[in-house]
Scaffold this motif. Structure first.
Motif, short mmCIF file in Angstrom:
data_model
loop_
_atom_site.label_atom_id
_atom_site.label_comp_id
_atom_site.label_asym_id
_atom_site.label_seq_id
_atom_site.Cartn_x
_atom_site.Cartn_y
_atom_site.Cartn_z
N UNK A 115 5.84 5.65 -37.78
CA UNK A 115 6.31 6.63 -38.75
C UNK A 115 7.80 6.89 -38.56
N UNK A 116 8.45 7.25 -39.62
CA UNK A 116 9.88 7.54 -39.58
C UNK A 116 10.13 8.70 -38.63
N UNK A 117 10.99 8.46 -37.66
CA UNK A 117 11.28 9.45 -36.63
C UNK A 117 12.78 9.56 -36.46
N UNK A 118 13.24 10.79 -36.27
CA UNK A 118 14.67 11.00 -36.06
C UNK A 118 14.97 11.37 -34.61
N UNK A 119 16.16 11.03 -34.18
CA UNK A 119 16.63 11.50 -32.89
C UNK A 119 17.01 12.97 -33.01
N UNK A 120 17.34 13.58 -31.88
CA UNK A 120 17.76 14.99 -31.87
C UNK A 120 18.94 15.21 -32.80
N UNK A 121 19.80 14.17 -32.93
CA UNK A 121 21.02 14.29 -33.73
C UNK A 121 20.84 13.85 -35.19
N UNK A 122 19.60 13.50 -35.56
CA UNK A 122 19.30 13.21 -36.96
C UNK A 122 19.38 11.76 -37.38
N UNK A 123 19.38 10.83 -36.42
CA UNK A 123 19.46 9.41 -36.74
C UNK A 123 18.08 8.76 -36.66
N UNK A 124 17.84 7.77 -37.50
CA UNK A 124 16.59 7.00 -37.38
C UNK A 124 16.46 6.57 -35.93
N UNK A 125 15.29 6.79 -35.35
CA UNK A 125 15.13 6.72 -33.90
C UNK A 125 15.49 5.37 -33.28
N UNK A 126 15.14 4.27 -33.94
CA UNK A 126 15.43 2.97 -33.33
C UNK A 126 16.93 2.67 -33.36
N UNK A 127 17.57 3.01 -34.46
CA UNK A 127 19.03 2.87 -34.56
C UNK A 127 19.70 3.78 -33.53
N UNK A 128 19.16 4.98 -33.38
CA UNK A 128 19.76 5.95 -32.46
C UNK A 128 19.58 5.60 -31.00
N UNK A 129 18.36 5.22 -30.62
CA UNK A 129 18.06 4.92 -29.21
C UNK A 129 18.56 3.55 -28.80
N UNK A 130 18.19 2.53 -29.58
CA UNK A 130 18.51 1.15 -29.19
C UNK A 130 20.00 0.84 -29.28
N UNK A 131 20.67 1.44 -30.26
CA UNK A 131 22.08 1.12 -30.48
C UNK A 131 23.04 2.28 -30.20
N UNK A 132 22.93 3.37 -30.95
CA UNK A 132 23.95 4.42 -30.87
C UNK A 132 24.08 5.02 -29.47
N UNK A 133 22.97 5.27 -28.80
CA UNK A 133 23.04 5.86 -27.46
C UNK A 133 23.77 4.93 -26.49
N UNK A 134 23.50 3.62 -26.61
CA UNK A 134 24.15 2.66 -25.73
C UNK A 134 25.61 2.45 -26.11
N UNK A 135 25.91 2.52 -27.40
CA UNK A 135 27.30 2.47 -27.85
C UNK A 135 28.07 3.64 -27.23
N UNK A 136 27.48 4.83 -27.28
CA UNK A 136 28.13 6.00 -26.70
C UNK A 136 28.30 5.85 -25.19
N UNK A 137 27.26 5.43 -24.50
CA UNK A 137 27.32 5.30 -23.04
C UNK A 137 28.42 4.33 -22.62
N UNK A 138 28.45 3.17 -23.23
CA UNK A 138 29.47 2.17 -22.87
C UNK A 138 30.87 2.69 -23.15
N UNK A 139 31.05 3.32 -24.29
CA UNK A 139 32.38 3.81 -24.64
C UNK A 139 32.82 4.99 -23.77
N UNK A 140 31.87 5.83 -23.37
CA UNK A 140 32.22 6.92 -22.46
C UNK A 140 32.66 6.37 -21.10
#
Length: 317
Positions: A115-140
């Protein structure tokens, strides 16, 4: 050494043991029995200085920390709690990572959420967890100077990315209205490939390398525990349709072989001129043989700009 789909991460770690000794490794998604855990154990066998494991549940990572301690008592280990579905948690975790990270393996992921699930910040969960979180971690870690010249970022992806690229006009699936479990998974993994190529180019002046790694089909990790047989059949049908009627072929691998591509990407000195590459079966995949949506520099640039805006991070390369 000739690499095949049966080559193990341990064999590759043995080959490049000198690239492990005294180094610091950071791995996300290291729950017991996972590819991340296997990757950590492959590194641990050759006396790294530190292995830092980022996970949501300490109880699921504790057996891995115990296994490392039994295998290599001198290796410093640290568990850092992180919820990749919450960018604030990712920021807090980054603060707990020390300087001098030699390898960051962005391994954690979720797959084909029914089912469609959002992250805490409102992103589709797979896009948010698999990509955006890692993008943020690497850039930080880049922003904080914790990834330095000679460091490597390995983004675990999937051959499923061949089915769907970055949906630049509908990346959040119209707030669920256009959601498809597998297309969302595929987009997130395609995003990791595009992210890798962009990062390699942007971080070149800093001497930081980046690779995307497809581990292969491993059916013992728990990643697919909530995916039904019907859903897998749908994925097979979709993959066949999007591959011109040719069924996708993936040989089931052992967990030991599942870590091989990440381990080689993290260690092999001969890959220094291949930064940005997509790899599978511990081998670089030629760009000319990849789907166009995975080598589209315009799409990669748009994805990077979007990600910077969504996670509020911008590194001065």
């Amino acid at each position: 050494m000739s690499y095949t789909n049966t080559t193990t991460g341990s064999e590759i770690a043995d080959l490049f043991a000198s690239q492990i000794t005294g180094k610091t490794f950071v791995i996300t998604g290291p729950s017991n029995g996972s590819i991340g855990a296997q990757t950590a154990l492959d590194f641990a066998a050759h006396n790294p200085a530190r292995i830092i494991l980022l996970g949501r549940s300490e109880s699921k990572v504790s057996p891995v920390l115990a296994a490392i301690a039994a295998l290599a008592p001198s290796v410093q280990t640290k568990f850092v709690q992180v919820d990749l579905a919450d960018l604030a948690s990712v920021r807090a975790a980054a603060e707990q990572i020390p300087t001098g990270v030699d390898v960051l393996v962005n391994n954690a992921g979720v797959m084909a959420l029914k089912t469609y699930t959002k992250t805490f910040d409102g992103f589709e969960a797979q896009f948010g967890v698999n990509f955006l979180a890692h993008f943020l971690l690497a850039n930080l870690l880049l922003q904080q100077g914790k990834l330095e010249r000679g460091s490597r970022v390995v983004n675990v992806t999937s051959a499923a990315a061949n089915m769907e690229g970055f949906r630049e006009d509908d990346w959040n699936f119209s707030d669920g209205e256009t959601y498809h479990p597998w297309l969302a998974y595929c987009q997130s993994k395609a995003a990791n490939i595009l992210f890798t190529s962009s990062l390699a180019e942007k971080a070149k002046a800093r001497g930081v390398l980046s690779f995307s790694a497809h581990p292969g089909l491993i059916n013992t990790t728990g990643l697919a525990d909530d995916v039904s047989a019907e859903s897998f059949a749908e994925a097979w049908k979709l993959g066949t349709e999007r591959n011109g009627g040719v069924p996708p072929i993936e040989v089931v691998k052992s967990l030991a072989a599942g870590s091989a591509t990440s381990v080689r990407a993290a260690l092999d000195p001969t890959l220094e001129d291949e930064s940005g590459a997509y790899m599978k079966d511990a081998t670089v995949v030629p760009r000319e043989s990849m789907k166009e949506h995975l080598t589209d520099t315009d799409a990669a640039a748009k994805l990077w700009t979007l990600a910077e805006e969504l996670v509020s991070v911008k590194v001065d390369f």
